[in-house]
Design an enzyme around this catalytic site. Structure first.
Site, PDB file in Angstrom:
ATOM      1  N   LYS A  75      -4.634  32.051  77.765  1.00 16.63           N
ATOM      2  CA  LYS A  75      -5.081  30.987  78.531  1.00 16.63           C
ATOM      3  C   LYS A  75      -5.195  29.659  77.908  1.00 16.63           C
ATOM      4  O   LYS A  75      -6.101  29.663  76.952  1.00 16.63           O
ATOM      5  CB  LYS A  75      -6.429  31.276  79.244  1.00 16.63           C
ATOM      6  CG  LYS A  75      -6.850  30.284  80.162  1.00 16.63           C
ATOM      7  CD  LYS A  75      -7.848  30.940  81.273  1.00 16.63           C
ATOM      8  CE  LYS A  75      -8.108  29.697  82.361  1.00 16.63           C
ATOM      9  NZ  LYS A  75      -8.554  28.416  82.025  1.00 16.63           N
ATOM     10  N   CYS A 114     -26.677  -3.541  58.173  1.00 19.12           N
ATOM     11  CA  CYS A 114     -25.564  -2.733  57.829  1.00 19.12           C
ATOM     12  C   CYS A 114     -25.851  -1.951  56.759  1.00 19.12           C
ATOM     13  O   CYS A 114     -26.538  -2.420  55.677  1.00 19.12           O
ATOM     14  CB  CYS A 114     -24.378  -3.697  57.627  1.00 19.12           C
ATOM     15  SG  CYS A 114     -22.890  -2.661  56.639  1.00 19.12           S
ATOM     16  N   ASP A 173      -5.546  25.899  76.716  1.00 22.75           N
ATOM     17  CA  ASP A 173      -6.434  24.829  77.300  1.00 22.75           C
ATOM     18  C   ASP A 173      -5.664  23.488  77.325  1.00 22.75           C
ATOM     19  O   ASP A 173      -6.180  22.746  76.261  1.00 22.75           O
ATOM     20  CB  ASP A 173      -7.805  24.662  76.349  1.00 22.75           C
ATOM     21  CG  ASP A 173      -8.931  24.424  77.251  1.00 22.75           C
ATOM     22  OD1 ASP A 173      -9.168  24.125  78.396  1.00 22.75           O
ATOM     23  OD2 ASP A 173     -10.030  24.371  76.464  1.00 22.75           O
ATOM     24  N   CYS A 177     -21.276  -4.369  62.204  1.00 27.57           N
ATOM     25  CA  CYS A 177     -21.579  -4.999  61.249  1.00 27.57           C
ATOM     26  C   CYS A 177     -20.730  -6.445  61.350  1.00 27.57           C
ATOM     27  O   CYS A 177     -19.696  -6.267  61.073  1.00 27.57           O
ATOM     28  CB  CYS A 177     -21.433  -4.538  59.876  1.00 27.57           C
ATOM     29  SG  CYS A 177     -21.346  -5.597  58.424  1.00 27.57           S
ATOM     30  N   CYS A 205     -18.042  -6.956  54.000  1.00 31.44           N
ATOM     31  CA  CYS A 205     -18.557  -5.787  53.879  1.00 31.44           C
ATOM     32  C   CYS A 205     -17.679  -4.903  53.274  1.00 31.44           C
ATOM     33  O   CYS A 205     -16.543  -4.268  53.730  1.00 31.44           O
ATOM     34  CB  CYS A 205     -19.297  -5.304  55.193  1.00 31.44           C
ATOM     35  SG  CYS A 205     -19.895  -3.577  54.894  1.00 31.44           S
ATOM     36  N   LYS A 243     -12.172  35.241  79.846  1.00 29.00           N
ATOM     37  CA  LYS A 243     -12.472  34.273  78.876  1.00 29.00           C
ATOM     38  C   LYS A 243     -13.082  34.667  77.414  1.00 29.00           C
ATOM     39  O   LYS A 243     -13.933  35.823  77.216  1.00 29.00           O
ATOM     40  CB  LYS A 243     -13.644  33.475  79.711  1.00 29.00           C
ATOM     41  CG  LYS A 243     -13.173  32.944  80.528  1.00 29.00           C
ATOM     42  CD  LYS A 243     -12.342  31.644  80.555  1.00 29.00           C
ATOM     43  CE  LYS A 243     -12.920  30.444  80.144  1.00 29.00           C
ATOM     44  NZ  LYS A 243     -12.899  29.293  81.329  1.00 29.00           N
ATOM     45  N   TYR A 272       4.209  29.562  82.305  1.00 22.41           N
ATOM     46  CA  TYR A 272       3.674  31.022  83.115  1.00 22.41           C
ATOM     47  C   TYR A 272       4.192  31.283  84.349  1.00 22.41           C
ATOM     48  O   TYR A 272       3.207  32.328  84.984  1.00 22.41           O
ATOM     49  CB  TYR A 272       2.154  30.781  82.370  1.00 22.41           C
ATOM     50  CG  TYR A 272       1.470  29.725  83.030  1.00 22.41           C
ATOM     51  CD1 TYR A 272       1.308  29.579  84.170  1.00 22.41           C
ATOM     52  CD2 TYR A 272       0.956  29.031  82.043  1.00 22.41           C
ATOM     53  CE1 TYR A 272       0.455  28.708  84.824  1.00 22.41           C
ATOM     54  CE2 TYR A 272       0.095  27.711  82.762  1.00 22.41           C
ATOM     55  CZ  TYR A 272      -0.097  27.962  83.939  1.00 22.41           C
ATOM     56  OH  TYR A 272      -0.994  26.802  84.428  1.00 22.41           O
ATOM     57  N   ARG A 288      -1.527  19.174  88.732  1.00 21.73           N
ATOM     58  CA  ARG A 288      -1.996  20.061  89.778  1.00 21.73           C
ATOM     59  C   ARG A 288      -2.864  19.453  90.875  1.00 21.73           C
ATOM     60  O   ARG A 288      -2.832  19.543  91.881  1.00 21.73           O
ATOM     61  CB  ARG A 288      -2.894  21.036  89.000  1.00 21.73           C
ATOM     62  CG  ARG A 288      -3.725  21.984  89.812  1.00 21.73           C
ATOM     63  CD  ARG A 288      -4.353  23.059  88.970  1.00 21.73           C
ATOM     64  NE  ARG A 288      -5.105  24.084  89.808  1.00 21.73           N
ATOM     65  CZ  ARG A 288      -6.356  23.900  90.147  1.00 21.73           C
ATOM     66  NH1 ARG A 288      -7.130  22.929  89.785  1.00 21.73           N
ATOM     67  NH2 ARG A 288      -6.908  24.566  91.041  1.00 21.73           N
ATOM     68  N   GLU A 317      -1.591  37.437  79.203  1.00 21.62           N
ATOM     69  CA  GLU A 317      -0.996  35.864  78.699  1.00 21.62           C
ATOM     70  C   GLU A 317      -2.066  35.433  78.081  1.00 21.62           C
ATOM     71  O   GLU A 317      -3.494  35.622  78.398  1.00 21.62           O
ATOM     72  CB  GLU A 317      -0.298  35.084  79.683  1.00 21.62           C
ATOM     73  CG  GLU A 317       0.797  35.650  80.444  1.00 21.62           C
ATOM     74  CD  GLU A 317       1.094  34.843  81.503  1.00 21.62           C
ATOM     75  OE1 GLU A 317       0.486  33.900  81.928  1.00 21.62           O
ATOM     76  OE2 GLU A 317       1.884  35.300  82.278  1.00 21.62           O
ATOM     77  N   CYS A 323     -24.001  -3.092  53.518  1.00 24.25           N
ATOM     78  CA  CYS A 323     -23.804  -4.475  52.870  1.00 24.25           C
ATOM     79  C   CYS A 323     -25.075  -5.332  53.163  1.00 24.25           C
ATOM     80  O   CYS A 323     -25.598  -6.176  52.680  1.00 24.25           O
ATOM     81  CB  CYS A 323     -22.689  -5.341  53.306  1.00 24.25           C
ATOM     82  SG  CYS A 323     -22.748  -5.947  55.043  1.00 24.25           S
ATOM     83  N   ASP A 358      20.861  12.959  65.457  1.00 22.23           N
ATOM     84  CA  ASP A 358      20.832  11.351  65.679  1.00 22.23           C
ATOM     85  C   ASP A 358      22.269  10.813  65.822  1.00 22.23           C
ATOM     86  O   ASP A 358      22.323   9.920  66.573  1.00 22.23           O
ATOM     87  CB  ASP A 358      19.885  10.694  64.499  1.00 22.23           C
ATOM     88  CG  ASP A 358      18.593  11.093  64.624  1.00 22.23           C
ATOM     89  OD1 ASP A 358      17.856  11.241  65.651  1.00 22.23           O
ATOM     90  OD2 ASP A 358      17.879  10.770  63.433  1.00 22.23           O
TER      91      ASP A 358
HETATM   92  S1  IVH Z   1      -1.904  31.233  86.113  1.00 24.48           S
HETATM   93  C1  IVH Z   1      -2.694  31.776  90.323  1.00 24.48           C
HETATM   94  N1  IVH Z   1      -1.674  31.321  83.446  1.00 24.48           N
HETATM   95  O1  IVH Z   1      -5.827  27.880  83.984  1.00 24.48           O
HETATM   96  C2  IVH Z   1      -2.385  31.483  88.994  1.00 24.48           C
HETATM   97  N2  IVH Z   1      -3.016  29.750  84.175  1.00 24.48           N
HETATM   98  O2  IVH Z   1      -7.941  28.331  86.313  1.00 24.48           O
HETATM   99  C3  IVH Z   1      -3.196  30.389  88.348  1.00 24.48           C
HETATM  100  N3  IVH Z   1      -4.038  28.185  82.378  1.00 24.48           N
HETATM  101  O3  IVH Z   1      -4.918  25.685  86.477  1.00 24.48           O
HETATM  102  C4  IVH Z   1      -2.525  30.005  87.130  1.00 24.48           C
HETATM  103  N4  IVH Z   1      -2.908  29.227  80.819  1.00 24.48           N
HETATM  104  O4  IVH Z   1      -4.288  25.128  84.016  1.00 24.48           O
HETATM  105  C5  IVH Z   1      -2.215  30.759  84.350  1.00 24.48           C
HETATM  106  N5  IVH Z   1      -1.113  31.620  81.197  1.00 24.48           N
HETATM  107  C6  IVH Z   1      -1.598  31.177  82.320  1.00 24.48           C
HETATM  108  C7  IVH Z   1      -2.666  29.812  81.865  1.00 24.48           C
HETATM  109  C8  IVH Z   1      -3.024  29.296  82.955  1.00 24.48           C
HETATM  110  C9  IVH Z   1      -3.727  28.189  81.232  1.00 24.48           C
HETATM  111  C10 IVH Z   1      -4.655  27.239  83.244  1.00 24.48           C
HETATM  112  C11 IVH Z   1      -4.054  26.579  84.159  1.00 24.48           C
HETATM  113  C12 IVH Z   1      -4.758  26.762  85.683  1.00 24.48           C
HETATM  114  C13 IVH Z   1      -5.884  27.316  85.124  1.00 24.48           C
HETATM  115  C14 IVH Z   1      -6.503  28.586  86.142  1.00 24.48           C
END
Ligand code: IVH
Length: 667
Positions: free
Chosen positions: A116, A410, A118, A428, A433, A317, A229, A137, A114, A413, A38
């Site tokens: 995936k 409510c 969310d 309420c 309350c 998945k 990624y 995107r 890797e 109360c 800081d």
């Molecule tokens: S690769 C062609 N790598 O998944 C390659 N995507 O359905 C496309 N996502 O829009 C993306 N982790 O939002 C890639 N390790 C990862 C990911 C990843 C999450 C998401 C991303 C993408 C969607 C693809």
């Protein structure tokens, strides 16, 4: 010191701060204390303020969030951002692997696996090592320009970390996933519950809502993060494999996920998938599977793309975290703002390793929409891995069910409940309350409000039930004797609470406003109000028109504030509070351009357009790209365009660069 020295000093400080930022946010391994960081940041901010000609949007001082935008502009991706095909079973991955090998006409292919994440996909563009553009995107071809918001995510480098072996490419487009961690998501929702704001359904929605925010200051408050990624376009350098890309990204200072593995055989892929699935619960952010990518880039190119998905990658998945159970009852809870929330009482069931016995049903419209009745067999999920939610009713199993009706009174109360015509929620109306009183006191004493340590739910419950306190102002008249008679209260704990109450007698203005629990007034709005009003009295006597003229305050918020302060009981409570506490007010802020809008045309000699824009915004002003009669100043640089003619026609005030510089200097 001469200008050149100042410039060098500023550059040195920036480099130093960038490095420590990287240690802290990317490596999670800081080498200096927060206080030291800081101190460096303040030193830099001071120099930049004294020498505005050296300001830069890339500076570590600019990560706090610029002024709100009117709308996002669009960005066309140089290389489309594709989506992935899904595999739901090992068999489908076997198919994928077979197809890859057949198309390439080889027997061995190396893959990278890797997680995936969310969240939401973004693209970061670096030109000669500097961050110039960030986008969502979107539909894969065109996204939104969210540069200002991404600048507030501290783990995104504003300049690449360079070393002699790895210089900056001419142009680098980095792709990654912005996300909100599970803990951060829960905290955000807890806060929103307290302020009566709608909750986010899961971390992905929270991340997306925070990034696609017109006000970057809100994004800055949300604790977002990123894992990178992949690449879009790369100019000025060559790479051969995906794994090498990830290695370079790491060296340049990006966050790359640690659960990434180079797999030489198919079996390695499956066992890494199983490993990640087994630790899924402990990972502090949401993942919904893994991604498998062919490692060699020449192979990727040969495999190509079909219907918006690459043939060289697949998402593997995880099975959804869902279970079947029965709704035994539906109860109604009452919050601080009086909002009634129906909650399903479930036959306890384990979903993804955690026992679930309650699920929020949000409101009556939601119950109607999902056609939920007491006794129904339902599918529940821990949406976003964290909050249990009823996904749907299994109608075939419906036998002895009872419809649910929201109460007219409510449940706490017994007072009347109303549903405002434009809202989904019943409330309420009795502000006395006990549920509301407890909720308000809990919020008032909470860490981010008046921060009265130890003043928790159990204590408040007893104090309100025993009628020792009736509103927040009574906290400051509590005596030791009042507390000693309560359950589990010894001398020491009572003294601690009294000390904590006394410590909260002085608090900054913004915190005080936040602690009042005005609907729609969270921490961010509280900070804006504190910046724009001299003291609590002027805020209390303000009107809707004045409030709405403040950037960031909309009609709903303005109305809620006015209604709150019009209420005699609220005024009385505040008056009593002011007898007992001292509000700390800020000194005059440098908001000298507040209320003025600027348009730039032509080239400025001393600074870039972006720097000029930032400077105006830092001083509380706004900028626009189009001329209208509402513009206060046109700043004309060299070779001004047609905007200048239009401005002249409209009779607007035109400044040359020198006049503009004079105006933005803080006197
Ligand atoms: S690769 C062609 N790598 O998944 C390659 N995507 O359905 C496309 N996502 O829009 C993306 N982790 O939002 C890639 N390790 C990862 C990911 C990843 C999450 C998401 C991303 C993408 C969607 C693809």
């Amino acid at each position: 010191m001469d200008k050149e020295h100042i410039r060098e000093k500023i550059e040195k400080l920036r480099k130093e701060l960038e490095y420590h930022n990287y240690r802290y946010y990317v490596l999670d391994d800081p080498v200096i204390s927060d206080a030291e960081y800081d101190r460096l940041l303040r030193e830099l901010a001071k120099l930049e303020e004294e020498y505005p000609e050296f300001q830069s949007p890339l500076s570590p001082t600019q990560r706090v969030g610029a002024q709100p935008l009117e709308a996002f502009s669009t960005v066309t991706h140089t290389v489309p951002m594709l989506s992935l095909q899904n595999a739901m079973s090992v068999e489908e991955v076997v198919e994928f692997d077979k197809r890859v090998k057949k198309l390439l006409n080889i027997n061995d292919v190396e893959y990278v696996m890797e997680v995936k994440i969310d969240g939401l996909a973004v693209e970061l563009v670096y030109v000669n090592g500097e961050f110039v553009l960030g986008s969502t995107r979107g539909d894969g071809y065109v996204g939104e320009d969210i540069t200002q918001n991404l600048r507030t995510i501290k783990s995104i480098p504003m300049r690449l970390l360079l070393n002699p072996k790895l210089p900056a490419p001419e142009r680098l487009e980095v792709r990654g996933e912005v996300y909100m961690g599970k803990k951060e998501f829960l905290e955000l929702n807890r806060k929103r519950e307290l302020t009566g704001e709608p909750l986010f359904a899961n971390p992905r929605n929270a991340a997306s809502g925070s990034v696609r925010q017109l006000d970057p200051r809100i994004t800055a408050e949300r604790r977002l993060n990123i894992y990178c990624y992949g690449l879009g376009q790369l100019i000025g350098m060559k790479v051969n494999t995906h794994y090498q890309i990830l290695d370079y990204l790491k060296q340049w200072g990006f966050r790359v996920n640690p659960y990434t593995k180079l797999c030489k055989t198919f079996d390695e892929l499956i066992s890494h998938y199983n490993f990640i699935n087994s630790i899924r619960e402990e990972i502090p952010y949401e993942i919904d599977g893994t991604v498998i990518k062919v490692n060699r880039l020449d192979y990727q190119e040969r495999l190509g793309t079909v219907s918006r998905s690459p043939r060289w990658a697949i998402a593997f998945k995880f099975a959804a975290l869902e279970e079947t159970t029965v709704i035994e009852d539906i109860i109604v809870s009452v919050g601080r703002t009086g909002a009634l929330t129906p909650v399903a009482v479930l036959k306890p069931v384990v979903v993804g390793g955690v026992e679930v016995s309650r699920a929020t049903l949000h409101n009556e419209d939601e119950i109607k929409r999902k056609d939920i009745m007491i006794g129904d067999t339902v599918i529940v999920t821990r949406a976003g891995d964290v909050i249990p939610e009823v996904v749907r009713v299994i109608k075939e199993k419906r036998k002895h069910v009872k419809p649910f009706r929201m109460p007219d009174k409510c449940p706490v109360c017994g007072e009347k409940v109303i549903r405002p015509p434009d809202e989904a929620v019943r409330r309420c109306i009795n502000i006395n309350c006990p549920a509301q009183i407890k909720g308000r006191i809990f919020h008032f004493a909470s860490k981010r409000a008046m921060d009265i340590d130890g003043f928790g739910e159990k204590l408040i419950e007893q104090l309100v039930d025993k009628k020792i306190i009736k509103d927040v102002s009574d906290i400051y008249n509590l005596k030791k004797e009042d507390l000693l008679n309560l359950e589990r209260m010894g001398d020491k704990s009572v003294q601690n609470i009294i000390d904590a109450i006394n410590a909260s007698r002085t608090r900054p203005f913004a915190r005080f406003i936040y602690s009042l629990g005005i609907r729609h007034v969270g921490e961010h709005i509280s900070a804006i109000l504190a910046d724009n009003f001299k003291n609590i009295e002027t805020l209390m006597s303000s009107n809707e028109e004045k409030l709405r003229s403040i950037p960031g305050i909309g009609p709903e918020v303005a109305n809620s504030i006015v209604l709150f302060f019009r209420d005699t009981k609220n005024r009385e409570t505040i008056r009593k509070l002011l007898d007992n506490i001292r509000i700390e007010y800020k000194k005059e802020t440098a908001n000298k351009l507040q209320g003025y809008t600027f348009v730039f045309t032509g080239t400025l000699k001393g600074m870039t357009r972006e720097e000029a824009r930032l400077r105006v915004e830092t001083l509380g002003g706004k900028t626009s790209s189009s001329i209208s009669k509402d513009i206060d100043y046109i700043v004309a640089g060299e070779d001004p365009g047609s905007k200048l003619d239009k401005a002249k026609k409209l009779g607007l005030t035109i400044l040359n660069e020198e006049e503009f510089l004079k105006l933005i200097q803080i006197s």
